[in-house]
Motif scaffolding. Structure first.
Motif, PDB file in Angstrom:
ATOM      1  N   PHE A 251       3.155  -6.403 -10.470  1.00  0.00           N
ATOM      2  CA  PHE A 251       2.765  -5.238  -9.674  1.00  0.00           C
ATOM      3  C   PHE A 251       2.767  -4.009 -10.583  1.00  0.00           C
ATOM      4  N   VAL A 252       1.676  -3.796 -11.282  1.00  0.00           N
ATOM      5  CA  VAL A 252       1.643  -2.743 -12.308  1.00  0.00           C
ATOM      6  C   VAL A 252       1.811  -1.343 -11.720  1.00  0.00           C
ATOM      7  N   ASP A 253       1.476  -1.156 -10.454  1.00  0.00           N
ATOM      8  CA  ASP A 253       1.604   0.159  -9.822  1.00  0.00           C
ATOM      9  C   ASP A 253       2.909   0.327  -9.045  1.00  0.00           C
ATOM     10  N   TYR A 254       3.813  -0.634  -9.187  1.00  0.00           N
ATOM     11  CA  TYR A 254       5.093  -0.562  -8.475  1.00  0.00           C
ATOM     12  C   TYR A 254       5.824   0.691  -8.924  1.00  0.00           C
ATOM     13  N   ASN A 255       6.243   1.497  -7.954  1.00  0.00           N
ATOM     14  CA  ASN A 255       6.852   2.777  -8.272  1.00  0.00           C
ATOM     15  C   ASN A 255       8.103   2.942  -7.420  1.00  0.00           C
TER      16      ASN A 255
ATOM     17  N   ALA B 215      -1.135 -10.422  -6.334  1.00  0.00           N
ATOM     18  CA  ALA B 215      -0.938  -9.132  -7.003  1.00  0.00           C
ATOM     19  C   ALA B 215      -1.458  -9.192  -8.435  1.00  0.00           C
ATOM     20  N   LYS B 216      -1.184 -10.276  -9.116  1.00  0.00           N
ATOM     21  CA  LYS B 216      -1.597 -10.414 -10.514  1.00  0.00           C
ATOM     22  C   LYS B 216      -3.111 -10.522 -10.629  1.00  0.00           C
ATOM     23  N   GLU B 217      -3.766 -11.151  -9.642  1.00  0.00           N
ATOM     24  CA  GLU B 217      -5.217 -11.322  -9.683  1.00  0.00           C
ATOM     25  C   GLU B 217      -5.932 -10.009  -9.348  1.00  0.00           C
ATOM     26  N   ALA B 218      -5.296  -9.146  -8.552  1.00  0.00           N
ATOM     27  CA  ALA B 218      -5.945  -7.913  -8.098  1.00  0.00           C
ATOM     28  C   ALA B 218      -6.196  -6.937  -9.219  1.00  0.00           C
TER      29      ALA B 218
END
Length: 144
Positions: free
Chosen positions: A67-71, A141-144
Protein backbone atom coordinates in the motif's frame (compact mmCIF):
# COMPACT_ATOMS: atom_id res chain seq x y z
CA UNK A 1 17.42 -18.49 24.85
CA UNK A 2 15.35 -21.10 23.01
CA UNK A 3 11.65 -20.74 22.32
CA UNK A 4 9.08 -22.90 20.57
CA UNK A 5 7.37 -21.15 17.66
CA UNK A 6 4.26 -21.71 15.57
CA UNK A 7 5.94 -21.48 12.15
CA UNK A 8 9.67 -21.94 12.78
CA UNK A 9 9.86 -24.84 15.26
CA UNK A 10 12.41 -24.37 18.04
CA UNK A 11 14.29 -21.12 17.58
CA UNK A 12 17.28 -19.57 19.33
CA UNK A 13 16.64 -15.89 20.06
CA UNK A 14 18.67 -13.19 21.74
CA UNK A 15 17.38 -11.07 24.60
CA UNK A 16 17.90 -7.92 22.51
CA UNK A 17 15.58 -9.30 19.79
CA UNK A 18 12.58 -9.33 22.15
CA UNK A 19 10.02 -6.59 21.58
CA UNK A 20 8.05 -5.62 24.68
CA UNK A 21 4.41 -4.61 24.36
CA UNK A 22 3.75 -3.15 27.80
CA UNK A 23 -0.03 -3.31 27.27
CA UNK A 24 0.03 -6.52 25.26
CA UNK A 25 -1.82 -6.62 21.95
CA UNK A 26 -5.61 -6.02 21.94
CA UNK A 27 -7.22 -9.37 22.65
CA UNK A 28 -3.93 -10.69 24.04
CA UNK A 29 -3.24 -8.22 26.85
CA UNK A 30 -1.30 -10.78 28.91
CA UNK A 31 1.18 -11.40 26.10
CA UNK A 32 3.92 -8.81 26.53
CA UNK A 33 7.00 -10.23 24.81
CA UNK A 34 7.30 -11.00 21.10
CA UNK A 35 10.04 -11.56 18.59
CA UNK A 36 9.97 -10.79 14.86
CA UNK A 37 11.03 -13.79 12.77
CA UNK A 38 11.53 -13.70 9.00
CA UNK A 39 10.03 -16.41 6.85
CA UNK A 40 12.56 -18.15 4.61
CA UNK A 41 13.06 -16.99 1.03
CA UNK A 42 11.16 -13.70 1.33
CA UNK A 43 11.73 -10.19 2.61
CA UNK A 44 8.10 -9.16 2.98
CA UNK A 45 6.40 -11.46 5.49
CA UNK A 46 7.34 -12.02 9.13
CA UNK A 47 5.99 -13.85 12.16
CA UNK A 48 5.40 -11.71 15.24
CA UNK A 49 5.87 -14.62 17.62
CA UNK A 50 4.97 -14.65 21.31
CA UNK A 51 8.00 -15.60 23.40
CA UNK A 52 5.89 -17.44 25.99
CA UNK A 53 3.06 -18.99 23.91
CA UNK A 54 4.24 -21.15 20.98
CA UNK A 55 0.86 -21.14 19.19
CA UNK A 56 0.50 -17.35 19.30
CA UNK A 57 2.08 -15.86 16.21
CA UNK A 58 0.79 -13.12 13.92
CA UNK A 59 1.83 -13.02 10.28
CA UNK A 60 2.76 -9.41 9.58
CA UNK A 61 4.12 -7.34 6.71
CA UNK A 62 5.53 -3.94 5.95
CA UNK A 63 2.45 -2.14 4.60
CA UNK A 64 4.45 0.01 2.18
CA UNK A 65 5.34 -3.09 0.15
CA UNK A 66 1.66 -3.33 -0.80
CA UNK A 67 0.00 0.00 0.00
CA UNK A 68 2.32 2.73 -1.26
CA UNK A 69 -0.08 5.52 -0.25
CA UNK A 70 -0.60 4.19 3.28
CA UNK A 71 -0.37 7.19 5.57
CA UNK A 72 -0.41 6.87 9.35
CA UNK A 73 -0.13 9.62 11.93
CA UNK A 74 1.08 8.15 15.19
CA UNK A 75 -0.60 9.81 18.15
CA UNK A 76 1.39 11.65 20.80
CA UNK A 77 0.52 9.10 23.51
CA UNK A 78 2.09 6.31 21.43
CA UNK A 79 5.15 8.43 20.61
CA UNK A 80 5.60 9.15 24.32
CA UNK A 81 4.95 5.61 25.54
CA UNK A 82 7.39 4.12 23.02
CA UNK A 83 9.94 6.93 23.56
CA UNK A 84 10.14 7.60 19.82
CA UNK A 85 12.65 10.32 19.02
CA UNK A 86 13.12 9.96 15.24
CA UNK A 87 10.93 8.63 12.43
CA UNK A 88 13.71 6.31 11.26
CA UNK A 89 13.57 4.50 14.64
CA UNK A 90 10.05 3.27 13.83
CA UNK A 91 9.04 0.03 12.16
CA UNK A 92 5.42 -0.09 11.07
CA UNK A 93 3.77 -3.47 10.45
CA UNK A 94 0.28 -4.73 9.73
CA UNK A 95 -1.25 -8.00 10.87
CA UNK A 96 -2.49 -10.22 8.07
CA UNK A 97 -5.49 -12.51 7.97
CA UNK A 98 -4.30 -15.47 5.92
CA UNK A 99 -6.80 -16.84 3.41
CA UNK A 100 -6.97 -19.85 1.16
CA UNK A 101 -6.10 -19.19 -1.56
CA UNK A 102 -3.27 -16.96 -0.29
CA UNK A 103 -4.13 -14.32 -2.92
CA UNK A 104 -7.22 -13.46 -0.84
CA UNK A 105 -5.14 -12.59 2.25
CA UNK A 106 -6.08 -9.28 3.88
CA UNK A 107 -4.17 -6.70 5.92
CA UNK A 108 -5.45 -4.83 8.95
CA UNK A 109 -4.58 -1.24 8.04
CA UNK A 110 -6.77 0.20 10.79
CA UNK A 111 -4.60 -1.16 13.60
CA UNK A 112 -0.89 -1.04 12.71
CA UNK A 113 1.85 -2.37 14.96
CA UNK A 114 4.30 0.40 15.84
CA UNK A 115 7.77 -0.69 17.00
CA UNK A 116 10.57 1.51 18.29
CA UNK A 117 13.68 -0.30 17.00
CA UNK A 118 15.94 1.53 19.47
CA UNK A 119 14.03 0.64 22.65
CA UNK A 120 12.59 -2.69 21.41
CA UNK A 121 9.12 -1.61 22.50
CA UNK A 122 5.89 -1.93 20.57
CA UNK A 123 2.24 -1.10 20.56
CA UNK A 124 -0.75 -1.81 18.36
CA UNK A 125 -2.48 1.45 17.53
CA UNK A 126 -6.16 1.69 16.56
CA UNK A 127 -6.58 4.45 13.98
CA UNK A 128 -9.75 6.54 13.98
CA UNK A 129 -11.04 8.96 11.39
CA UNK A 130 -9.19 7.26 8.53
CA UNK A 131 -10.41 5.37 5.46
CA UNK A 132 -8.53 2.28 6.65
CA UNK A 133 -10.33 -0.90 7.64
CA UNK A 134 -9.38 -4.21 9.19
CA UNK A 135 -9.50 -6.14 5.89
CA UNK A 136 -7.75 -4.66 2.87
CA UNK A 137 -6.96 -7.18 0.13
CA UNK A 138 -3.19 -7.44 -0.01
CA UNK A 139 -2.74 -8.44 -3.62
CA UNK A 140 -5.36 -6.20 -5.20
CA UNK A 141 -3.48 -3.32 -3.59
CA UNK A 142 -0.22 -4.36 -5.24
CA UNK A 143 -1.87 -4.69 -8.67
CA UNK A 144 -3.56 -1.26 -8.44
Amino acid sequence: MKIETKYHGEKEIEQEDIITFSNGIPGFENEKKFVLLAFPDNNVFYALQSVSTPDLSFVVTDPFSFFVDYNVKIDDATIDSLAIKKEEDVTLLNILTLRDPFEETTANLQAPIVINKKTHSGRQVILTGTPYETRHNLFQAKEA
